[in-house]
Enzyme design. Structure first.
Site, PDB file in Angstrom:
ATOM      1  CB  THR A 203      18.828 -86.807  37.228  1.00 57.29           C
ATOM      2  OG1 THR A 203      17.950 -86.456  36.168  1.00 57.29           O
ATOM      3  CG2 THR A 203      18.093 -87.694  38.199  1.00 57.29           C
ATOM      4  CB  SER A 236      17.031 -84.093  32.348  1.00 62.64           C
ATOM      5  OG  SER A 236      16.618 -83.020  31.506  1.00 62.64           O
ATOM      6  CG  ASP A 237      21.761 -79.947  34.822  1.00 59.38           C
ATOM      7  OD1 ASP A 237      21.224 -78.894  34.415  1.00 59.38           O
ATOM      8  OD2 ASP A 237      22.787 -79.961  35.506  1.00 59.38           O
ATOM      9  CD1 TRP A 238      17.815 -75.738  30.356  1.00 52.76           C
ATOM     10  CD2 TRP A 238      17.248 -77.094  32.038  1.00 52.76           C
ATOM     11  NE1 TRP A 238      16.578 -75.336  30.841  1.00 52.76           N
ATOM     12  CE2 TRP A 238      16.210 -76.154  31.866  1.00 52.76           C
ATOM     13  CE3 TRP A 238      17.111 -78.062  33.030  1.00 52.76           C
ATOM     14  CZ2 TRP A 238      15.061 -76.132  32.645  1.00 52.76           C
ATOM     15  CZ3 TRP A 238      15.976 -78.048  33.829  1.00 52.76           C
ATOM     16  CH2 TRP A 238      14.964 -77.096  33.632  1.00 52.76           C
ATOM     17  CB  ALA A 240      21.302 -84.139  31.554  1.00 53.97           C
TER      18      ALA A 240
END
Length: 814
Positions: A203, A236-238, A240
């Site tokens: 995401t 998650s994107d890093w 995020a």
């Protein structure tokens, strides 16, 4: 729709192993599993026989857990190049290779592919995505995911969803209509979930219509998991993930990176305080354990893949993808292929120092890189090739590389050496516990990059620094900088993607080595979510007078039968972390092309960019070849194509035109919001609606032979097209099928890509391809009923070589 779980005995057995493991875990262990252990991995849980699950950036290679050239990776061409092949089978083969690379590096999950759309040509990260068209994106993405997972390695299709630009990506609220979401931005994700069953989704940072994507219950739980039946894990994107309760309620399984995240202890506390139901945690843990079972690291569970694919030759496949991706958009007077034994003047800085990949997290470090100069030198007869720089687009400093021999020295607060490490370049990035032997974050006080530099040119060399904190720069015994560099932005990744600061200019002599040293005081903020030591010693060679360089290029061009000019973008133009402000080639490259073309009418221009640039001189040159970011074997593939050993096989996956004519250009939010006011009209649909003619249309591409479209036959929704190779050599054609409603509708695109097929034929040979029109091609999203609507009526099937070169038509009534 994706097949439900338990469709095979192996699926059932894996689910049983997952449930058994889940029952053995207490709350603290479960919440710990959902939080990154470090930059790239999840914690091991020995009590259930679960080792640490490791993830790695993609999508053109597998970097692994170390950001260093010490640990090389195969570097394939950019995703735009892969999409330009219009070949899902080739995408699958690329995936198989990447799975092989992942297993070699101990990686279980590849953080790829990127299937966001080219909404605007200004998107700075578009080289990492496939296309402006959701159908083409879904087909290529499905091939890629299928290939990776056939090798027993998971994928995370990203960035879910509407992460189509980089400006304010952490905070932007993208306002997208439900119809545009369904027909465009969600469409590739839906197709990949249905056709390839990915084991993961990532995401995005951005918000969509209010909620941030790491907390978007409707898009994740109701659509992705509910409607589509996705049963993988959601990471998650890093950095995020921002809210403990919001993320778990929104369907986020894993918060990365660690060890400081909104999960772990914070999530366990939220459960004990009654803010979060433990059943929510169990659901997330179940998804992670299912992933572990699929990749074969959960004790008692048989992996999905028990027999690995045959070994792939990485260099060979990288070269094949590159030449199959090159798009020949212009070829007047049969300028290509080159005439045998003719003299060639090769011009351009990018011909010598090739740019083979885009900037940001997609970066990998290949063991070798073949530049255009390398490739043509090997392919052409001795004495037929000359080279001059002509124009250098690199106006910024880059990581110290050619001529540098460096190593890293680590010291404690007393100045005692506690460890040393290799440094193949001036880029140093140690993430998590990836430190030199004997070094710990607690003991580490300074890191010194030190060694020698042997210049290849005489003159004033510029040295600089990328990174935050205190630095001391010494060159040839003199101190040029001893101060603190500070950030001017709140972007946490500025140390990765920001520009280097020039700090010294030193007069040096070619061939005479000098000592260089850059010392950094390491101070990690207490609240940092991950421990990273990252900085760069940067360098730029002496800058010659641009007019003098162009004059040299003109002289070389006049003396040769063919001039081949390689023009390129730079990392400051195309990279993760920022969008573009224009589509102009940097530096004096446009001036260079015009001057060379005036001196030699047989000028061939090779465009080394990951996404569209303006080509104002395109009608003044004999040929234009788009090479994208061609990967490590790009120069060898270029020689294959220029000499005619292979034809250029690519077709445009996105429209190329000027920024002034581009219909969708807004990528900068206003008060935190970015309205997608164009609705369903992006890419070629927007160009057609606006009545504007691009430089080169979607689907366009020439080969070294000609094709005659002979007939189209429609039976039900099956379209059969017959074509003849009417040229003089064997070739490959991409037959494109567009579907156009017979009754125009201002709210509906005039036509959309509905299918395509690749065919190969010898001269005079007639071949057929069959395209099955998907039901979705006849559907639109009805915002009143909140459902797909099958639009009955008459449609024209338009078959051709591009969106604007349509050769055959037929009518279908549904």
């Amino acid at each position: 729709m994706a097949a439900p779980l338990g469709t095979t005995p192996a699926d059932t057995a894996r689910e049983a192993a997952v449930e058994a493991a889940l029952r053995k875990l207490d709350l603290d262990a479960k919440t710990r599993l959902l939080s990154g252990r470090d930059m790239w991995s999840l914690p091991a849980l020995p009590e259930i026989g679960l080792p640490s699950l490791v993830m790695s950036d993609g999508p053109i290679g597998v970097r692994g857990v170390r950001w260093t050239a010490d640990d090389p990776s195969v570097a394939l061409p950019s995703p735009t190049a892969l999409a330009a092949t219009w070949d899902p089978g080739l995408a699958r083969r690329a995936g198989v290779l990447l799975a092989q690379e992942a297993r070699r590096k101990g990686v279980h999950v590849l953080l790829a592919p990127t299937v966001n759309l080219h909404r605007s040509p200004l998107g700075g990260r578009h080289f990492e995505a496939y296309s402006e068209d959701p159908y083409l994106t879904g087909v290529i993405g499905s091939g890629y995911v299928t290939g990776v997972q056939s090798g027993g390695v998971g994928t995370t299709v990203k960035h879910f969803v509407a992460n189509d630009a980089e400006t304010d990506r952490f905070t932007v609220n993208n306002l997208v209509s439900e119809r545009a979401l369904r027909e465009l931005y969600l469409a590739p994700f839906e197709a990949i979930v249905e056709n390839a069953r990915p084991w993961g989704i990532m995401t995005a940072y951005n918000s969509v219509n209010g909620p941030t994507m790491t907390e978007h219950h409707r898009l994740v739980n109701e659509i992705l998991r509910g409607e589509w039946g996705f049963d993988g894990f959601n990471v998650s994107d890093w950095t995020a993930a921002r809210s403990t309760a919001g993320a778990i309620e929104g369907g986020l399984d894993v918060a990365m990176p660690g060890p400081r995240t909104v999960y772990g202890e914070a999530l366990a506390r939220a459960v004990r305080d009654g803010e979060v139901a433990e059943a929510k945690v169990d659901a997330a843990v179940r998804n992670v354990l299912r992933l572990a079972a699929r990749v074969g690291i959960l004790e008692g569970a048989e992996p999905v893949v028990t027999e690995l694919p045959e070994t792939v030759d990485g260099e060979s496949l990288a070269r094949e993808i590159a030449r199959r991706s090159f798009v020949l958009v212009r070829n007047e007077r049969a300028a290509l292929p080159l005439k045998p034994n003719g003299t060639v003047a090769l011009i351009g800085a990018a011909a010598r120092d090739a740019r083979v990949l885009g900037g940001g997290s997609a970066t990998v470090f290949p063991a070798r890189t073949v530049s255009p100069l390398d490739g043509l030198t090997a392919a052409l007869p001795d004495g037929t090739l000359t080279y001059v720089v002509g124009a250098d687009p690199n106006t910024e400093l880059a990581a110290a590389d050619k001529g540098f021999e460096l190593h890293a020295v680590c010291r404690d607060t007393a100045g005692t050496v506690i460890g040393t490490g290799t440094a193949p370049s001036g880029l140093l990035q140690w993430m998590g516990d990836d430190l030199p032997e004997g070094v710990t974050h607690d003991a580490l006080h300074t890191v010194e990059l030190t060694g020698t530099f042997t210049p290849r040119e005489s003159g004033p060399h510029t040295f600089g620094i990328k990174g935050l904190g205190a630095f001391t720069l010494r060159i040839d015994g003199s101190t040029y900088y001893d101060d603190v560099q500070r950030s001017t932005t709140d972007d946490p990744f500025v140390t990765f993607f920001g520009a280097p600061e020039p700090r010294a200019q030193v007069e040096l002599t070619a061939g005479h080595p000098v000592e260089v040293s850059l010392t950094h005081i390491v101070q990690l903020p207490a609240d940092i979510p991950m421990k990273v030591v990252s900085f760069t010693l940067a360098h730029q060679e002496p800058q010659r007078d641009p007019d003098e360089l162009i004059a040299e290029a003109v002289k070389a061009a006049r003396a040769a039968e063919t001039a081949v000019v390689v023009v390129a973008t730079t990392e400051r133009v195309e990279s993760e972390g920022y969008d573009r402000t224009d589509l102009v080639l940097p530096g004096r490259q446009d001036d260079l092309v015009r001057a060379v073309a005036a001196a030699n009418p047989n000028t061939v221009v090779v465009v080394n960019s990951g996404s569209p640039v303006e080509l104002p001189w395109r009608d003044q040159v004999a040929a234009v070849l788009l090479s994208w970011f061609p990967g490590q074997e790009g120069g060898a593939a270029l020689a294959d194509v220029l000499t005619g050993a292979h034809e250029p096989g690519g077709r445009l996956p996105t429209t190329w035109g000027s920024l002034a004519d581009a219909p969708v250009t807004q990528v900068t939010p206003d008060n935190g919001a970015l309205p997608y006011s164009e609705g369903v009209f992006i890419g070629y649909s927007a160009w057609e609606k606006a009545g504007r003619t691009p430089s080169y249309p979607f689907g366009h591409g020439l080969g070294y032979t000609d094709w005659t479209y002979e007939s189209v036959e429609v039976r039900g929704t099956t379209v059969t097209v017959r074509v003849r190779n009417s040229g003089t050599r064997a070739g490959r054609e991409v037959v494109q099928v567009y579907l156009a409603p017979a009754e125009p509708d201002a709210d509906r695109p005039a036509r959309r890509l509905a299918g395509f097929g690749g065919v190969e034929a010898a001269p005079a040979e007639v071949v057929e391809t069959t395209v099955e029109l998907p039901r979705r091609a006849f559907e639109t999203w009805d915002e009143k009923t909140n459902s797909w609507s099958f639009v009955k009526g008459s449609y024209e099937i338009q078959v051709g070589r591009s969106i604007s070169d349509r050769r055959l038509t037929a009518t279908i009534n549904v």
